[in-house]
Design an enzyme around this catalytic site. Structure first.
Site, PDB file in Angstrom:
ATOM      1  N   ASP A 149       0.800  -1.225   0.000  1.00 37.06           N
ATOM      2  CA  ASP A 149       0.000   0.000   0.000  1.00 37.06           C
ATOM      3  C   ASP A 149       0.832   1.274   0.000  1.00 37.06           C
ATOM      4  OD1 ASP A 149       1.068  -0.016   2.529  1.00 37.06           O
ATOM      5  OD2 ASP A 149      -0.760  -0.740   3.491  1.00 37.06           O
TER       6      ASP A 149
ATOM      7  N   GLU B 144      -0.870  -8.997  -1.333  1.00 33.44           N
ATOM      8  CA  GLU B 144      -1.409  -8.485  -0.060  1.00 33.44           C
ATOM      9  C   GLU B 144      -2.597  -7.570  -0.334  1.00 33.44           C
ATOM     10  OE1 GLU B 144       0.334  -5.577   2.998  1.00 33.44           O
ATOM     11  OE2 GLU B 144       1.212  -7.465   3.646  1.00 33.44           O
TER      12      GLU B 144
ATOM     13  N   GLU C 280      -1.960   5.204   3.202  1.00 34.04           N
ATOM     14  CA  GLU C 280      -1.957   3.829   2.716  1.00 34.04           C
ATOM     15  C   GLU C 280      -3.349   3.269   2.435  1.00 34.04           C
ATOM     16  OE1 GLU C 280      -0.169   4.938   5.275  1.00 34.04           O
ATOM     17  OE2 GLU C 280       1.925   4.542   4.780  1.00 34.04           O
TER      18      GLU C 280
ATOM     19  N   HIS D 111       7.120   4.430  12.756  1.00 30.46           N
ATOM     20  CA  HIS D 111       7.318   5.171  11.500  1.00 30.46           C
ATOM     21  C   HIS D 111       6.058   5.735  10.869  1.00 30.46           C
ATOM     22  CE1 HIS D 111       5.637   2.550   8.370  1.00 30.46           C
ATOM     23  NE2 HIS D 111       5.972   1.553   9.146  1.00 30.46           N
TER      24      HIS D 111
ATOM     25  N   ARG E   3       3.014   7.769   9.440  1.00 31.22           N
ATOM     26  CA  ARG E   3       2.771   9.208   9.261  1.00 31.22           C
ATOM     27  C   ARG E   3       1.683   9.744  10.169  1.00 31.22           C
ATOM     28  NH1 ARG E   3       4.825  11.506   4.136  1.00 31.22           N
ATOM     29  NH2 ARG E   3       6.186   9.799   3.557  1.00 31.22           N
TER      30      ARG E   3
ATOM     31  N   HIS F 273      13.936   4.446  12.193  1.00 26.40           N
ATOM     32  CA  HIS F 273      13.582   4.580  10.765  1.00 26.40           C
ATOM     33  C   HIS F 273      14.264   5.818  10.192  1.00 26.40           C
ATOM     34  CE1 HIS F 273      10.906   5.030   7.253  1.00 26.40           C
ATOM     35  NE2 HIS F 273      10.452   3.818   7.485  1.00 26.40           N
TER      36      HIS F 273
HETATM   37  C1  UD1 Z   1       6.964   4.401   3.495  1.00 25.92           C
HETATM   38  C2  UD1 Z   1       5.524   4.082   3.112  1.00 25.92           C
HETATM   39  C3  UD1 Z   1       4.815   3.349   4.230  1.00 25.92           C
HETATM   40  C4  UD1 Z   1       5.603   2.135   4.659  1.00 25.92           C
HETATM   41  C5  UD1 Z   1       7.010   2.569   5.014  1.00 25.92           C
HETATM   42  C6  UD1 Z   1       7.845   1.351   5.346  1.00 25.92           C
HETATM   43  C7  UD1 Z   1       4.355   5.665   1.643  1.00 25.92           C
HETATM   44  C8  UD1 Z   1       3.545   6.890   1.576  1.00 25.92           C
HETATM   45  N1  UD1 Z   1       4.790   5.322   2.867  1.00 25.92           N
HETATM   46  O1  UD1 Z   1       6.922   5.332   4.567  1.00 25.92           O
HETATM   47  O2  UD1 Z   1       3.524   2.905   3.774  1.00 25.92           O
HETATM   48  O3  UD1 Z   1       4.967   1.552   5.773  1.00 25.92           O
HETATM   49  O4  UD1 Z   1       7.609   3.225   3.897  1.00 25.92           O
HETATM   50  O5  UD1 Z   1       8.993   1.704   6.077  1.00 25.92           O
HETATM   51  O6  UD1 Z   1       4.571   5.022   0.642  1.00 25.92           O
HETATM   52  N2  UD1 Z   1      14.463   7.706   4.007  1.00 25.92           N
HETATM   53  C9  UD1 Z   1      15.830   7.587   3.823  1.00 25.92           C
HETATM   54  N3  UD1 Z   1      16.332   6.359   3.497  1.00 25.92           N
HETATM   55  C10 UD1 Z   1      15.565   5.261   3.370  1.00 25.92           C
HETATM   56  C11 UD1 Z   1      14.182   5.386   3.567  1.00 25.92           C
HETATM   57  C12 UD1 Z   1      13.645   6.624   3.882  1.00 25.92           C
HETATM   58  O7  UD1 Z   1      16.572   8.544   3.941  1.00 25.92           O
HETATM   59  O8  UD1 Z   1      16.090   4.172   3.086  1.00 25.92           O
HETATM   60  C13 UD1 Z   1      13.907   9.039   4.376  1.00 25.92           C
HETATM   61  C14 UD1 Z   1      13.942  10.036   3.212  1.00 25.92           C
HETATM   62  O9  UD1 Z   1      14.176  11.312   3.732  1.00 25.92           O
HETATM   63  C15 UD1 Z   1      12.525   9.943   2.662  1.00 25.92           C
HETATM   64  C16 UD1 Z   1      11.738   9.761   3.957  1.00 25.92           C
HETATM   65  O10 UD1 Z   1      12.538   8.891   4.749  1.00 25.92           O
HETATM   66  O11 UD1 Z   1      12.138  11.080   1.933  1.00 25.92           O
HETATM   67  C17 UD1 Z   1      10.353   9.238   3.799  1.00 25.92           C
HETATM   68  O12 UD1 Z   1      10.305   8.061   2.989  1.00 25.92           O
HETATM   69  P1  UD1 Z   1       8.903   7.610   2.343  1.00 25.92           P
HETATM   70  O13 UD1 Z   1       9.094   6.331   1.602  1.00 25.92           O
HETATM   71  O14 UD1 Z   1       8.285   8.738   1.607  1.00 25.92           O
HETATM   72  O15 UD1 Z   1       7.972   7.356   3.608  1.00 25.92           O
HETATM   73  P2  UD1 Z   1       8.117   6.371   4.820  1.00 25.92           P
HETATM   74  O16 UD1 Z   1       7.702   7.129   6.023  1.00 25.92           O
HETATM   75  O17 UD1 Z   1       9.432   5.700   4.805  1.00 25.92           O
HETATM   76  N1  UDP Z   2      12.363  -4.534   9.749  1.00 27.53           N
HETATM   77  C1  UDP Z   2      13.721  -4.662   9.453  1.00 27.53           C
HETATM   78  N2  UDP Z   2      14.628  -3.895  10.159  1.00 27.53           N
HETATM   79  C2  UDP Z   2      14.240  -3.022  11.116  1.00 27.53           C
HETATM   80  C3  UDP Z   2      12.862  -2.875  11.384  1.00 27.53           C
HETATM   81  C4  UDP Z   2      11.946  -3.647  10.678  1.00 27.53           C
HETATM   82  O1  UDP Z   2      14.109  -5.457   8.593  1.00 27.53           O
HETATM   83  O2  UDP Z   2      15.113  -2.367  11.708  1.00 27.53           O
HETATM   84  C5  UDP Z   2      11.395  -5.341   8.968  1.00 27.53           C
HETATM   85  C6  UDP Z   2      10.319  -6.058   9.742  1.00 27.53           C
HETATM   86  O3  UDP Z   2      10.740  -7.361  10.119  1.00 27.53           O
HETATM   87  C7  UDP Z   2       9.169  -6.102   8.762  1.00 27.53           C
HETATM   88  C8  UDP Z   2       9.374  -4.860   7.930  1.00 27.53           C
HETATM   89  O4  UDP Z   2      10.703  -4.421   8.163  1.00 27.53           O
HETATM   90  O5  UDP Z   2       9.248  -7.210   7.875  1.00 27.53           O
HETATM   91  C9  UDP Z   2       8.390  -3.802   8.333  1.00 27.53           C
HETATM   92  O6  UDP Z   2       8.725  -2.596   7.736  1.00 27.53           O
HETATM   93  P1  UDP Z   2       8.110  -1.225   8.205  1.00 27.53           P
HETATM   94  O7  UDP Z   2       7.701  -1.322   9.632  1.00 27.53           O
HETATM   95  O8  UDP Z   2       9.095  -0.178   7.817  1.00 27.53           O
HETATM   96  O9  UDP Z   2       6.850  -1.050   7.247  1.00 27.53           O
HETATM   97  P2  UDP Z   2       5.341  -1.588   7.299  1.00 27.53           P
HETATM   98  O10 UDP Z   2       5.357  -3.055   7.464  1.00 27.53           O
HETATM   99  O11 UDP Z   2       4.655  -0.874   8.430  1.00 27.53           O
HETATM  100  O12 UDP Z   2       4.792  -1.145   5.989  1.00 27.53           O
END
Ligand code: UD1
Ligand code: UDP
Length: 366
Positions: free
Chosen positions: A97, A119, A133, A205, A207, A238
């Site tokens: 999502d 999923e 999401e 993490h 939003r 995160h």
């Molecule tokens: C995203 C997804 C969320 C998912 C989560 C898993 C959307 C809107 N959100 O949220 O559904 O549960 O990922 O973790 O699609 N960033 C880094 N390095 C990384 C990852 C993130 O620097 O490897 C930072 C960047 O500044 C980036 C920000 O995190 O712009 C936000 O990343 P984004 O994918 O937009 O949203 P998440 O909160 O990570």
């Molecule tokens: N996870 C990981 N390292 C971490 C924290 C979580 O590999 O430090 C894994 C966790 O086992 C799960 C997935 O990341 O499979 C969940 O990701 P996240 O919570 O970022 O996203 P969501 O599942 O809420 O979309």
């Protein structure tokens, strides 16, 4: 004739949940699997791809620091249009999502390429929770040819929304396939933990929790650490800057709190296996921890994963500090309450989901 399947992954959880599907597709002689990394996440995606030995065929390297939802969606759609025109796949798969999934489903629709949603059918019924999401899932479902529902409940929601029964396949969640692959290696977190202490494992993490709710969650965590001198806490932080700032400001400097970089999947599974109790707003963790017999307090107001709540192995505790603190303290103090939740249950799958997805896809493409 060989059919070409394009698999899109953008964030950490998508890569974890698609790795078993990619492996299963790669084992089929009559299917060609192409992996497209949008790299909506950069470091956290690469961590997972390395664990599963996956090298993307195409990498859009789209992530920008502090990216906005609109900016990310717009950039993704433009880049995906180019890729789909060049690749001409017979089918496209995406999981979950995220913005990557929304953009992939929409780009596939515009290019008239059938889309398979892994999923499918998760819902809270509230478009603002989880944000964005829930909207991504609802829109993706409208654009989906094959709905791969992880549970019967998810399939029933899709049926109730009017999707055709023959487009819905109950497969189990591929996260359990991934978990089994890694748990079988007896993983270790690699962290310097004190074996004499009980361990809280925390991830944050979402939003919709940014701002005041996150502040209240951190209040509860701080209080739990102060009230329980035998506890240590592991919190892999995160990369989202909105999370990092608040968590570091509040918890860094506490001598029994280990704030670390996101753990790679192997180390994180090791951390879950070693934890006493998990507090998390993650979707994936709600699915994995029950399969490991670890109780989860879900730091959200609602969940699209009610199966584990009904089974009594996860509990929705919301974001009020006192509710979170009291729920965790009860599990720490009352062995019977703890034992009632620390049961190994796997309502999300049996570890064979990827094979079912590939079989249904093959039949659908025949
Ligand atoms: C995203 C997804 C969320 C998912 C989560 C898993 C959307 C809107 N959100 O949220 O559904 O549960 O990922 O973790 O699609 N960033 C880094 N390095 C990384 C990852 C993130 O620097 O490897 C930072 C960047 O500044 C980036 C920000 O995190 O712009 C936000 O990343 P984004 O994918 O937009 O949203 P998440 O909160 O990570
Ligand atoms: N996870 C990981 N390292 C971490 C924290 C979580 O590999 O430090 C894994 C966790 O086992 C799960 C997935 O990341 O499979 C969940 O990701 P996240 O919570 O970022 O996203 P969501 O599942 O809420 O979309």
């Amino acid at each position: 004739m060989t059919k070409r399947i394009l698999v899109t992954v953008g964030t950490r959880p998508e890569a974890i949940k698609m790795a078993p599907v990619i492996r299963a597709l790669q084992a089929q002689p009559d299917l060609e699997c192409r992996v497209l990394a949008t790299a909506q996440h950069r470091q956290m995606l690469d961590q997972v791809l390395a664990v599963f030995g996956i090298t993307p065929d195409i990498d859009l390297d789209i992530m920008q620091p502090g990216q906005s939802l609109t900016g990310l969606t717009g950039r993704l759609l433009l880049r995906l249009e180019e890729v789909l025109a060049a690749e001409q796949p017979d089918a496209i798969l995406a999981q979950g999502d995220t913005t990557t999934v929304l953009a992939t489903a929409l780009a596939a629709f515009y290019a008239r390429i059938p889309f398979g949603h892994v999923e499918a059918g998760l819902r809270t019924g509230d478009l603002s929770n989880p944000f964005p999401e829930e909207m991504n899932r609802v829109v993706a479902s409208h654009l989906t040819r094959w709905h791969f529902a992880p549970t019967r409940l998810a399939a029933d929601r899709l049926l109730a929304e009017g999707y055709a029964p023959d487009s819905i396949h109950v497969t189990g969640n591929t996260v359990i396939d991934a978990l089994h692959m890694v748990a079988a290696t007896d993983p270790d977190s690699g962290l310097a933990l004190d074996p004499a202490r009980r361990t809280l494992l925390v991830t944050l993490h979402r939003r919709e929790n940014f701002g005041a709710p996150l502040g209240r969650i951190l209040d509860a965590l701080e209080r739990l650490m102060n009230d329980n001198p035998d506890l240590q806490m592991v919190l892999p932080v995160h990369h989202n800057p909105a999370v990092r700032g608040s968590v570091n400001a509040r918890l860094s400097g506490h001598d029994r709190v280990i704030l670390c970089e996101p753990l790679d999947y192997t180390a994180f599974v090791g951390a879950m296996m070693g934890a006493t109790l998990i507090l998390s707003d993650s979707g994936g963790v709600q699915e994995e921890a029950p399969a490991l017999g670890k109780p989860v307090l879900v730091l959200r107001e609602t969940t699209e994963r009610p199966e584990a709540v009904s089974a009594g192995v996860t509990r929705l505790v919301g974001t009020q500090a006192e509710t979170i603190r009291a729920a965790a303290q009860q599990l720490l103090d009352d062995p019977a309450a703890y034992a009632a939740m620390a049961r190994r249950e796997s309502p999300y799958g049996d570890g064979q989901a990827a094979g079912r997805i590939v079989a249904a896809l093959r039949a659908g493409l025949a």
